[in-house]
Write an enzyme that holds these catalytic residues in place. Sequence first.
Site, PDB file in Angstrom:
ATOM      1  N   HIS A  85       0.864  -1.195   0.000  1.00 56.36           N
ATOM      2  CA  HIS A  85       0.000   0.000   0.000  1.00 56.36           C
ATOM      3  C   HIS A  85       0.891   1.233   0.000  1.00 56.36           C
ATOM      4  O   HIS A  85       1.250   1.766   1.053  1.00 56.36           O
ATOM      5  CB  HIS A  85      -0.918  -0.038   1.233  1.00 56.36           C
TER       6      HIS A  85
ATOM      7  N   HIS B  65      -9.546   0.831  -1.045  1.00 52.83           N
ATOM      8  CA  HIS B  65      -9.464   1.584   0.207  1.00 52.83           C
ATOM      9  C   HIS B  65     -10.858   1.564   0.843  1.00 52.83           C
ATOM     10  O   HIS B  65     -11.854   1.867   0.176  1.00 52.83           O
ATOM     11  CB  HIS B  65      -9.084   3.041  -0.054  1.00 52.83           C
TER      12      HIS B  65
ATOM     13  N   GLU C   9     -11.075   3.730   6.243  1.00 52.39           N
ATOM     14  CA  GLU C   9     -10.022   4.650   6.687  1.00 52.39           C
ATOM     15  C   GLU C   9     -10.733   5.773   7.448  1.00 52.39           C
ATOM     16  O   GLU C   9     -10.650   5.851   8.660  1.00 52.39           O
ATOM     17  CB  GLU C   9      -9.245   5.190   5.483  1.00 52.39           C
TER      18      GLU C   9
ATOM     19  N   HIS D 190       1.250   4.796  -2.640  1.00 46.60           N
ATOM     20  CA  HIS D 190       0.829   5.528  -3.843  1.00 46.60           C
ATOM     21  C   HIS D 190       2.071   6.178  -4.425  1.00 46.60           C
ATOM     22  O   HIS D 190       2.723   6.978  -3.739  1.00 46.60           O
ATOM     23  CB  HIS D 190      -0.197   6.608  -3.477  1.00 46.60           C
TER      24      HIS D 190
ATOM     25  N   ASP E 223       1.844   4.142   2.602  1.00 47.27           N
ATOM     26  CA  ASP E 223       0.777   4.955   1.997  1.00 47.27           C
ATOM     27  C   ASP E 223       1.337   6.093   1.141  1.00 47.27           C
ATOM     28  O   ASP E 223       1.459   5.931  -0.080  1.00 47.27           O
ATOM     29  CB  ASP E 223      -0.166   5.488   3.085  1.00 47.27           C
ATOM     30  N   ASP E 224       1.628   7.235   1.743  1.00 47.63           N
ATOM     31  CA  ASP E 224       2.175   8.398   1.016  1.00 47.63           C
ATOM     32  C   ASP E 224       3.389   8.895   1.795  1.00 47.63           C
ATOM     33  O   ASP E 224       3.327   9.941   2.474  1.00 47.63           O
ATOM     34  CB  ASP E 224       1.102   9.491   0.923  1.00 47.63           C
TER      35      ASP E 224
HETATM   36  N1  HPA Z   1      -6.664   7.411   1.145  1.00 44.14           N
HETATM   37  C1  HPA Z   1      -7.363   7.554   0.020  1.00 44.14           C
HETATM   38  N2  HPA Z   1      -6.817   7.952  -1.115  1.00 44.14           N
HETATM   39  C2  HPA Z   1      -5.522   8.196  -1.154  1.00 44.14           C
HETATM   40  C3  HPA Z   1      -4.734   8.069  -0.025  1.00 44.14           C
HETATM   41  C4  HPA Z   1      -5.335   7.640   1.184  1.00 44.14           C
HETATM   42  O1  HPA Z   1      -4.721   7.500   2.261  1.00 44.14           O
HETATM   43  N3  HPA Z   1      -3.476   8.398  -0.393  1.00 44.14           N
HETATM   44  C5  HPA Z   1      -3.506   8.707  -1.704  1.00 44.14           C
HETATM   45  N4  HPA Z   1      -4.742   8.595  -2.166  1.00 44.14           N
HETATM   46 ZN    ZN Z   2      -3.721   4.745   0.397  1.00 47.96          ZN
END
Ligand code: HPA
Ligand code: ZN
Length: 337
Positions: free
Chosen positions: A17, A197, A200, A19, A278-279
Amino acid sequence: MPVLPELVRSAPKAELHVHIEGTLEPELAFALAARNAVDLGWSDAAALRQAYAFGDLQSFLDLYYACTRVLCTAADFRDLMLAYLARAAADGVVYAEIFFDPQVHAERGVALGTVLDGLCAGLELGRSVHGVEGTLILCFLRHLSEAEAFATLAEARPHLDRIAGFGLDSGERGNPPARFERVFAACRALGKPVVAHAGEEGPAEYVSDALDRLGALRIDHGVRAIDDPLLVQRLVRHGIPLTVCPLSNVRLQVTPELHRNPLQALLDAGVAVTLNSDDPAYFGGYLNANLEAVHQAFDWPLATWQQVLGNAFRASFRPAHWQQARLEHLARHFARA
Ligand code: HPA
Ligand code: ZN
């Protein structure tokens, strides 16, 4: 609290996971802005970093989408991918399934073929230079329409050999999985694995819907599943993995205090929790920084680390014999303790 054990830091890992657009470090963003004559709107990398204070997912996404404006050519996407793979390799990542958001780039006139040419060139370089194997998951943006997702899927058809699977991301509130039921059925009909996703910021119900309506093989984030005990039982019974992102949850105020993150209760219940970044350019670090934060919060024994790192290989799209070889490698690594 002592630092993350060296055996965990150096262990071979899979990341499921991340991006690719979320690995854009401010310095690279400014280099690409200069290369493409794009005005980013911040004076320098330090000023951009200062803006990384997020109240929720949407406030992050606004900035994240704004920064993607510097990604214009195949060479930009190649450089972005190679930079991520260098960082991942330094954290022991040997395999990554990497999200990309083609609809964000299409809005700016960057074709899917250009994005893929660049990302795949980066993957090839990353494999030869850093020894990391990577594949791509095309994500549909859930704030856009079903018709736009179908248009993107049509554009993807000539490139299916370069797309390992499909996912669903972007703002979760008010954008339930149900709207993408037919799109995901079409993806599955192409023989591709799908993930989504869910849970969250959205409720546990979105996790159930991602499984029932989209056929998701694993759930990205999924921490809100903790609110529904029957759903937790289902995740355990069917071995449905969660790709949890600890620092992301902290930075996006999903669980501002990591020691309260449901990942521990989910793990205790027997859910196949995996840890991911994630990012990472936006949330304070790459995979090992996430593991370090989890170590500080939960202080796991090595056996738990081996279990959680093993979960990521087991949750990957790769065939059973590949997973088995990686799990044996991991076991040999931890046997050095
Ligand atoms: N959630 C949803 N979309 C996303 C995320 C995330 O954490 N990061 C990049 N796009
Ligand atoms: Zn994500």
